[in-house]
Design a protein around this motif. Structure first.
Motif, PDB file in Angstrom:
ATOM      1  N   THR A 266       5.472  10.833   3.271  1.00  0.00           N
ATOM      2  CA  THR A 266       4.945   9.595   3.868  1.00  0.00           C
ATOM      3  C   THR A 266       5.791   8.843   5.120  1.00  0.00           C
ATOM      4  OG1 THR A 266       7.257   8.810   2.110  1.00  0.00           O
ATOM      5  CG2 THR A 266       4.571   8.580   1.162  1.00  0.00           C
ATOM      6  N   GLU A 267       6.300   9.784   5.697  1.00  0.00           N
ATOM      7  CA  GLU A 267       6.922  10.420   6.611  1.00  0.00           C
ATOM      8  C   GLU A 267       8.516   9.246   6.441  1.00  0.00           C
ATOM      9  OE1 GLU A 267       5.365   9.661  10.541  1.00  0.00           O
ATOM     10  OE2 GLU A 267       3.959  11.382   9.754  1.00  0.00           O
ATOM     11  N   LEU A 268       8.796   8.650   5.142  1.00  0.00           N
ATOM     12  CA  LEU A 268      10.311   8.110   4.802  1.00  0.00           C
ATOM     13  C   LEU A 268      11.725   9.066   4.862  1.00  0.00           C
ATOM     14  CD1 LEU A 268       8.571   5.605   2.445  1.00  0.00           C
ATOM     15  CD2 LEU A 268       8.838   5.017   5.151  1.00  0.00           C
ATOM     16  N   THR A 269      12.874   8.530   4.363  1.00  0.00           N
ATOM     17  CA  THR A 269      13.818   8.948   4.357  1.00  0.00           C
ATOM     18  C   THR A 269      14.002   9.415   2.954  1.00  0.00           C
ATOM     19  OG1 THR A 269      15.429   7.425   4.348  1.00  0.00           O
ATOM     20  CG2 THR A 269      14.990   8.193   6.524  1.00  0.00           C
ATOM     21  N   ILE A 270      14.564   9.806   2.112  1.00  0.00           N
ATOM     22  CA  ILE A 270      14.710  10.446   0.596  1.00  0.00           C
ATOM     23  C   ILE A 270      15.642   8.565   0.272  1.00  0.00           C
ATOM     24  CG2 ILE A 270      16.009  11.764  -1.373  1.00  0.00           C
ATOM     25  CD1 ILE A 270      15.545  14.199   0.689  1.00  0.00           C
ATOM     26  N   ASP A 271      16.214   8.645   0.767  1.00  0.00           N
ATOM     27  CA  ASP A 271      16.873   6.851   0.572  1.00  0.00           C
ATOM     28  C   ASP A 271      15.848   6.265   0.497  1.00  0.00           C
ATOM     29  OD1 ASP A 271      19.556   8.392  -0.076  1.00  0.00           O
ATOM     30  OD2 ASP A 271      20.186   7.665   2.223  1.00  0.00           O
ATOM     31  N   GLU A 272      14.816   6.037   1.589  1.00  0.00           N
ATOM     32  CA  GLU A 272      14.029   4.885   1.573  1.00  0.00           C
ATOM     33  C   GLU A 272      13.246   4.826   0.146  1.00  0.00           C
ATOM     34  OE1 GLU A 272      13.932   3.772   6.170  1.00  0.00           O
ATOM     35  OE2 GLU A 272      12.961   5.257   5.361  1.00  0.00           O
ATOM     36  N   VAL A 273      12.341   5.815  -0.070  1.00  0.00           N
ATOM     37  CA  VAL A 273      11.507   6.594  -0.888  1.00  0.00           C
ATOM     38  C   VAL A 273      12.507   6.527  -2.664  1.00  0.00           C
ATOM     39  CG1 VAL A 273      10.670   8.342  -2.627  1.00  0.00           C
ATOM     40  CG2 VAL A 273      10.720   7.995   0.114  1.00  0.00           C
ATOM     41  N   GLN A 274      14.230   6.361  -2.636  1.00  0.00           N
ATOM     42  CA  GLN A 274      14.440   6.297  -4.043  1.00  0.00           C
ATOM     43  C   GLN A 274      14.645   4.093  -3.830  1.00  0.00           C
ATOM     44  OE1 GLN A 274      17.967   8.521  -3.179  1.00  0.00           O
ATOM     45  NE2 GLN A 274      17.110  10.254  -4.330  1.00  0.00           N
ATOM     46  N   GLY A 275      14.434   3.951  -2.743  1.00  0.00           N
ATOM     47  CA  GLY A 275      15.032   2.298  -3.138  1.00  0.00           C
ATOM     48  C   GLY A 275      13.747   2.025  -3.581  1.00  0.00           C
ATOM     49  N   LEU A 276      12.311   2.245  -2.665  1.00  0.00           N
ATOM     50  CA  LEU A 276      10.982   1.753  -3.248  1.00  0.00           C
ATOM     51  C   LEU A 276      10.486   1.498  -4.683  1.00  0.00           C
ATOM     52  CD1 LEU A 276       9.574   2.253   0.150  1.00  0.00           C
ATOM     53  CD2 LEU A 276       9.892   0.207  -0.589  1.00  0.00           C
ATOM     54  N   LEU A 277      11.559   3.688  -5.032  1.00  0.00           N
ATOM     55  CA  LEU A 277      10.780   3.688  -6.811  1.00  0.00           C
ATOM     56  C   LEU A 277      12.179   3.191  -7.302  1.00  0.00           C
ATOM     57  CD1 LEU A 277       9.662   7.680  -6.339  1.00  0.00           C
ATOM     58  CD2 LEU A 277       8.819   5.810  -6.964  1.00  0.00           C
ATOM     59  N   LEU A 278      13.293   2.273  -7.022  1.00  0.00           N
ATOM     60  CA  LEU A 278      13.988   1.911  -7.312  1.00  0.00           C
ATOM     61  C   LEU A 278      13.468   0.802  -9.339  1.00  0.00           C
ATOM     62  CD1 LEU A 278      17.136   1.894  -8.599  1.00  0.00           C
ATOM     63  CD2 LEU A 278      17.268   0.654  -7.045  1.00  0.00           C
ATOM     64  N   PRO A 279      13.025  -0.042  -8.516  1.00  0.00           N
ATOM     65  CA  PRO A 279      12.418  -0.891  -9.588  1.00  0.00           C
ATOM     66  C   PRO A 279      12.387  -0.349 -10.535  1.00  0.00           C
ATOM     67  CG  PRO A 279      12.355  -1.581  -7.585  1.00  0.00           C
ATOM     68  CD  PRO A 279      12.591  -0.070  -7.146  1.00  0.00           C
ATOM     69  N   TYR A 280      10.346   0.770 -10.025  1.00  0.00           N
ATOM     70  CA  TYR A 280       9.433   1.042 -10.704  1.00  0.00           C
ATOM     71  C   TYR A 280      10.864   1.849 -11.629  1.00  0.00           C
ATOM     72  CZ  TYR A 280       6.029   4.651 -12.854  1.00  0.00           C
ATOM     73  OH  TYR A 280       5.221   5.019 -12.622  1.00  0.00           O
ATOM     74  N   LEU A 281      11.571   2.961 -11.497  1.00  0.00           N
ATOM     75  CA  LEU A 281      12.409   3.358 -12.001  1.00  0.00           C
ATOM     76  C   LEU A 281      12.702   3.192 -12.992  1.00  0.00           C
ATOM     77  CD1 LEU A 281      13.590   6.676  -9.490  1.00  0.00           C
ATOM     78  CD2 LEU A 281      11.609   6.240 -11.301  1.00  0.00           C
TER      79      LEU A 281
ATOM     80  N   GLN B 110       0.823  -0.831  -0.010  1.00  0.00           N
ATOM     81  CA  GLN B 110       0.185   0.260  -0.128  1.00  0.00           C
ATOM     82  C   GLN B 110       0.907   1.169  -0.008  1.00  0.00           C
ATOM     83  OE1 GLN B 110      -3.067   0.108   3.156  1.00  0.00           O
ATOM     84  NE2 GLN B 110      -4.346   0.987   2.173  1.00  0.00           N
ATOM     85  N   LEU B 111       2.000   1.626   1.096  1.00  0.00           N
ATOM     86  CA  LEU B 111       2.347   2.352   0.894  1.00  0.00           C
ATOM     87  C   LEU B 111       3.975   2.885  -0.245  1.00  0.00           C
ATOM     88  CD1 LEU B 111       4.264   4.438   2.172  1.00  0.00           C
ATOM     89  CD2 LEU B 111       6.231   2.755   2.772  1.00  0.00           C
ATOM     90  N   LEU B 112       3.786   1.251  -1.090  1.00  0.00           N
ATOM     91  CA  LEU B 112       4.794   1.374  -2.336  1.00  0.00           C
ATOM     92  C   LEU B 112       3.949   2.197  -3.104  1.00  0.00           C
ATOM     93  CD1 LEU B 112       7.190   0.955  -4.571  1.00  0.00           C
ATOM     94  CD2 LEU B 112       6.242  -1.601  -4.283  1.00  0.00           C
ATOM     95  N   LYS B 113       2.307   1.868  -3.182  1.00  0.00           N
ATOM     96  CA  LYS B 113       1.561   2.436  -4.289  1.00  0.00           C
ATOM     97  C   LYS B 113       1.193   3.398  -4.302  1.00  0.00           C
ATOM     98  CE  LYS B 113      -3.318   0.896  -5.200  1.00  0.00           C
ATOM     99  NZ  LYS B 113      -4.405   0.228  -4.890  1.00  0.00           N
ATOM    100  N   GLU B 114       1.252   4.448  -3.153  1.00  0.00           N
ATOM    101  CA  GLU B 114       1.272   5.696  -3.026  1.00  0.00           C
ATOM    102  C   GLU B 114       2.394   6.274  -3.301  1.00  0.00           C
ATOM    103  OE1 GLU B 114       1.006   8.549   1.646  1.00  0.00           O
ATOM    104  OE2 GLU B 114       0.310   5.960   1.526  1.00  0.00           O
TER     105      GLU B 114
END
Length: 124
Positions: free
Chosen positions: A101-116, A79-83
């Motif tokens: 989302t109250e995450l760090t920039i690195d965490e967001v980039q890590g979650l977005l990496l497969p999508y990117l 759900q977080l990844l979808k958001e």
């Protein structure tokens, strides 16, 4: 003389035969001890089986609850990844997504990496 020896041996035999009736039977004692040991062994086995059953039930409950927690964590992560992906597609930059989302920039980039990476491969 031979008659006297036979008579003495016969009287000793009768005396020993009569004494054998009054003598304590050791096999009965051994049988009782063996029976008591057997009963104690059976009781201990019952107690151990009971404890094993309780431990198995506890393990099963813990396993089921951990599976439920993993499933709920996986669900919340999806759900977080979808958001995050939705916000990224709407044009929000990574800093804004991280703050929301109250995450760090690195965490967001890590979650977005497969999508990117998938997005880059589609663009080729």
């Amino acid at each position: 003389m031979l008659d006297l020896a036979i008579l003495i041996l016969f009287s000793i035999a009768i005396l020993l035969f009569v004494l054998s009736f009054f003598r304590k039977d050791r096999t009965a004692d051994i049988e009782k001890q063996l029976e008591n040991i057997s009963i104690r062994y059976m009781q201990e086995m019952y107690q151990l089986k009971k404890k094993i059953r309780l431990l198995e039930e506890e393990l099963l409950i813990n396993h089921q609850s951990s599976a439920f927690l993993k499933q709920s964590k996986s669900s919340s992560k999806q759900q977080l990844l979808k958001e995050i992906v939705e916000r990224y597609e709407q044009g929000d930059d990574i800093e804004e997504i991280a703050e929301a989302t109250e995450l760090t920039i690195d965490e967001v980039q890590g979650l977005l990496l497969p999508y990117l990476q998938a997005e880059k491969e589609e663009g080729r």
